[in-house]
Design an enzyme around this catalytic site. Structure first.
Site, mmCIF file in Angstrom:
data_model
loop_
_atom_site.group_PDB
_atom_site.id
_atom_site.type_symbol
_atom_site.label_atom_id
_atom_site.label_comp_id
_atom_site.label_asym_id
_atom_site.label_seq_id
_atom_site.Cartn_x
_atom_site.Cartn_y
_atom_site.Cartn_z
ATOM 1 N N GLY A 68 0.904 -14.593 -1.798
ATOM 2 C CA GLY A 68 1.315 -15.856 -2.418
ATOM 3 C C GLY A 68 0.907 -14.415 -3.940
ATOM 4 O O GLY A 68 1.697 -15.429 -4.721
ATOM 5 N N ALA A 85 0.983 -1.308 0.387
ATOM 6 C CA ALA A 85 0.057 -0.351 0.008
ATOM 7 C C ALA A 85 0.909 1.714 -0.232
ATOM 8 O O ALA A 85 0.427 1.993 -0.893
ATOM 9 C CB ALA A 85 -0.662 -0.296 1.161
ATOM 10 N N ASP A 139 1.156 -0.263 14.609
ATOM 11 C CA ASP A 139 1.341 0.898 14.615
ATOM 12 C C ASP A 139 0.459 1.838 14.585
ATOM 13 O O ASP A 139 0.115 2.990 14.831
ATOM 14 C CB ASP A 139 3.009 1.614 13.886
ATOM 15 C CG ASP A 139 4.032 -0.403 14.737
ATOM 16 O OD1 ASP A 139 4.018 -0.639 15.636
ATOM 17 O OD2 ASP A 139 5.591 1.257 14.183
ATOM 18 N N LEU A 175 -4.186 -7.289 -2.107
ATOM 19 C CA LEU A 175 -3.536 -7.378 -3.303
ATOM 20 C C LEU A 175 -4.115 -6.159 -4.145
ATOM 21 O O LEU A 175 -3.166 -4.992 -4.383
ATOM 22 C CB LEU A 175 -2.523 -8.534 -3.912
ATOM 23 C CG LEU A 175 -1.732 -8.663 -3.178
ATOM 24 C CD1 LEU A 175 -0.941 -10.098 -4.156
ATOM 25 C CD2 LEU A 175 -0.200 -7.839 -2.400
ATOM 26 N N THR A 191 3.174 -8.119 2.626
ATOM 27 C CA THR A 191 3.265 -7.817 1.238
ATOM 28 C C THR A 191 3.894 -9.156 0.332
ATOM 29 O O THR A 191 3.122 -9.751 -0.507
ATOM 30 C CB THR A 191 2.756 -6.980 0.127
ATOM 31 O OG1 THR A 191 1.868 -5.683 0.920
ATOM 32 C CG2 THR A 191 2.935 -6.608 -1.526
ATOM 33 N N ARG A 208 -12.669 -18.598 3.502
ATOM 34 C CA ARG A 208 -11.876 -19.037 4.777
ATOM 35 C C ARG A 208 -12.413 -19.288 5.499
ATOM 36 O O ARG A 208 -12.520 -19.723 6.576
ATOM 37 C CB ARG A 208 -10.577 -17.461 4.471
ATOM 38 C CG ARG A 208 -9.968 -17.691 3.817
ATOM 39 C CD ARG A 208 -9.130 -16.373 3.143
ATOM 40 N NE ARG A 208 -8.446 -16.526 1.887
ATOM 41 C CZ ARG A 208 -7.571 -15.462 2.326
ATOM 42 N NH1 ARG A 208 -7.041 -14.870 2.987
ATOM 43 N NH2 ARG A 208 -6.608 -15.972 1.039
HETATM 44 P P1 ADP Z 1 -0.321 -3.487 3.669
HETATM 45 O O1 ADP Z 1 -0.605 -4.740 2.792
HETATM 46 O O2 ADP Z 1 -1.587 -2.733 3.950
HETATM 47 O O3 ADP Z 1 0.917 -2.577 2.033
HETATM 48 P P2 ADP Z 1 2.263 -4.212 4.419
HETATM 49 O O4 ADP Z 1 2.270 -5.631 6.280
HETATM 50 O O5 ADP Z 1 2.583 -5.473 3.435
HETATM 51 O O6 ADP Z 1 0.269 -3.760 4.855
HETATM 52 O O7 ADP Z 1 3.452 -3.286 4.944
HETATM 53 C C1 ADP Z 1 3.411 -2.333 6.223
HETATM 54 C C2 ADP Z 1 4.309 -2.169 6.310
HETATM 55 O O8 ADP Z 1 4.817 -0.790 7.384
HETATM 56 C C3 ADP Z 1 5.815 -3.027 6.633
HETATM 57 O O9 ADP Z 1 7.123 -3.504 5.781
HETATM 58 C C4 ADP Z 1 5.874 -2.154 8.352
HETATM 59 O O10 ADP Z 1 7.064 -2.216 8.626
HETATM 60 C C5 ADP Z 1 6.099 -0.971 8.041
HETATM 61 N N1 ADP Z 1 5.729 0.033 9.149
HETATM 62 C C6 ADP Z 1 4.416 -0.396 9.766
HETATM 63 N N2 ADP Z 1 4.562 0.468 11.527
HETATM 64 C C7 ADP Z 1 5.548 1.831 10.999
HETATM 65 C C8 ADP Z 1 5.595 2.944 11.247
HETATM 66 N N3 ADP Z 1 5.169 2.617 12.857
HETATM 67 N N4 ADP Z 1 7.128 3.858 10.662
HETATM 68 C C9 ADP Z 1 7.593 2.999 9.809
HETATM 69 N N5 ADP Z 1 7.108 1.450 9.252
HETATM 70 C C10 ADP Z 1 6.141 0.933 9.691
#
Ligand code: ADP
Length: 495
Positions: free
Chosen positions: A90, A58, A264, A477, A86, A323
């Site tokens: 899969g 995202a 976070d 995705l 992400t 699921r």
């Molecule tokens: P999405 O599918 O919504 O993109 P992901 O889990 O693939 O979610 O990606 C979220 C990303 O945000 C992860 O790489 C995670 O490490 C990062 N992240 C989470 N919290 C923080 C933060 N406080 N500051 C910077 N990056 C963060």
């Protein structure tokens, strides 16, 4: 304040303090050192138009889209690498796509995609957001292809997708998405700060204008005059949060997620009173690795061509179901363990790979899958009654001919009839948090009164209100691409 992040570093210091305590060290002295260490970090201010927090799908989509729309962008990622959950996915991406579906005789429409997505989440998603998702998923594929990403020519049905419209990237798992965006951002000289964690949002005159970000050496004040895109992912790895919203999801239940999925963004959003919705909707999958809970090791390649059996050798659910339905059925089986069964039509060659870039040979060699030259031999290896297993397969093959069975399965592909046969053990695992911050059609975050929080946008798993109670497989995705793209565009124009 970022509770998840702080508790991690507190945990780290606590473990050091515990270790030193037992060696007789002076604890108050140690605490002082910790405080000074934080206080003595260099301070620096950076200025940009748009700040994107999170370097998963995202965030990378939002940063790319904001860049395309003329904004100066900084992306921060708290881990030492991009990708988030992400990259572990899969890779399945749902979209209605006559170009690929027609040659396979698959009839589809955006209306059917919408209906399945909305009803598949028990009509709890916001209809407007579901419509945006289903209407724009295909243009998201074209957008990615325009940046050089390649998808296979065939579509398939990923677990819980309910229909054959899942696209598979050529690159393994989620790497294609991440590499495509990373290349684009590098070509456009967009700064990507790794090991950089957002700790607080900066609010001026009721508008979000940046964030305080901590790196191993510095405390950065990143000012972003157009706004901030929150793309921090979900909270499947935050046990405190998980159990707050569903007390059954204790630390004993494994998860497919990266350790970074600590919610976070949920904490950051509370600084500006963002509304949270659907937080209790936490998705489990029935296909976790028995040791780690991860997605890898799964021998299924498409829903149509495999069945699930329990330890007794019996089927127990329609394997093309939602699921949540399949996981609940699995929880009622002995030891909550299932075996995925496929035959060698799925893996004509031993070096053929599953959806996680692992060959069936590799999985068998590592004892993560079982191979047998007959169903009787397979039953023996799985310590079940051969009569039960052979009857289960015979009945299933008859159901393939009739295209119907006692469980109400609708998607049938190949029969299970050609030796060698393969089995892979799987367990329930926590996969996705459907809830999160509430957004409107422009991905603007709403506060608890339903008003737009100026300058704050959100996309991806940190948001709620799209998937309802149950996210369809392959829709995440599409979600992060469609809404990440909108968030970047809207933030870029939010001058
Ligand atoms: P999405 O599918 O919504 O993109 P992901 O889990 O693939 O979610 O990606 C979220 C990303 O945000 C992860 O790489 C995670 O490490 C990062 N992240 C989470 N919290 C923080 C933060 N406080 N500051 C910077 N990056 C963060």
């Amino acid at each position: 304040m970022v509770a998840g992040a702080t508790s991690t570093s507190n945990g780290f210091y606590r473990s050091i303090i515990e270790a030193l305590k037992s060696s007789g060290a002076n604890i108050s002295e140690l605490r002082k050192i910790k405080k000074e260490k934080v206080l003595t970090k260099e301070k620096r201010e950076l200025n940009t138009d748009v700040l994107v927090i999170g370097g998963g799908g995202a965030g990378l989509a939002a940063a790319s889209s904001a860049t395309e729309n003329g904004a100066k962008v900084i992306l921060i990622e708290k881990m030492s690498f991009l990708g988030g959950n992400t990259i572990l996915a899969g890779g399945a991406y749902n979209a209605v796509d006559p170009k690929r579906q027609k040659p396979m005789n698959i009839e589809d429409s955006n209306e059917l995609f919408y209906k399945q997505t909305f009803e598949g989440g028990d009509k709890k998603g916001n209809p407007k957001l579901v419509k945006i998702l289903t209407d724009n998923a295909y243009s998201g594929i074209e957008w990615l292809e325009g940046k050089g990403m390649k998808f296979k020519d065939d579509v398939f049905t990923v677990l819980g997708a309910l229909y054959p419209r899942s696209h598979k990237p050529i690159e393994p798992v989620g790497t294609g998405f991440i590499l495509t965006y990373e290349k684009f951002l590098k070509e456009n000289s967009v700064p990507i700060l790794l090991n950089a964690q957002a700790k607080e949002l900066i609010v001026e005159n009721n508008r979000v204008v940046g964030a305080i970000v901590e790196t191993p050496k510095e405390i950065l004040t990143i000012k972003s005059k157009n706004g901030v895109v929150l793309a921090t992912g979900g909270f499947s790895k935050n046990i405190e949060y998980r159990t707050k919203y569903n007390p059954k999801l204790t630390e004993n239940i494994l998860s497919t997620n990266t350790p970074a999925a600590t919610g976070d963004g949920i904490n950051l959003s509370q600084m500006v009173n963002a509304n949270l919705i659907g937080m209790e909707d936490i998705q489990m999958l029935p296909l976790g690795d028995p040791k780690t809970g991860s997605l890898s090791g799964n021998i299924e390649t498409t829903v149509e061509d495999r069945i699930f059996i329990n330890k007794k050798g019996e089927r127990f659910v329609a394997e093309d179901e939602r699921r949540d339905v399949m996981t609940n059925a699995l929880l009622d089986q002995p030891d909550a363990l299932l075996y995925v069964i496929v035959d060698s039509q799925v893996y004509p060659n031993e070096n053929d790979k599953n959806n996680f870039n692992e060959s069936i040979k590799e999985l068998v060699d590592e004892n993560r899958a079982v191979k047998a030259n007959s169903l009787e031999e397979l039953a023996k290896k799985l310590e079940m009654d051969p009569k039960v297993l052979t009857k289960t397969i015979k009945d299933y093959n008859l159901a393939v001919d009739k295209k119907s069975d006692e469980f109400g399965r609708k998607l049938f592909g190949k029969k299970i009839e050609k030796a060698p046969f393969y089995a892979g053990a799987r367990i329930p695992t926590i996969h996705h948090t459907m809830g999160g911050v509430e957004i409107n059609e422009n991905t603007e975050v709403l506060n608890k009164k339903g008003e737009v929080i100026e300058g704050l946008f959100a996309a991806g798993e940190v948001t709620g209100g799209i998937h309802g109670t149950n996210r369809l497989g392959g829709n995440a995705l599409a979600d992060i691409t469609v809404f990440g793209r909108i968030a970047g565009k809207k933030a870029a124009s939010n001058k």
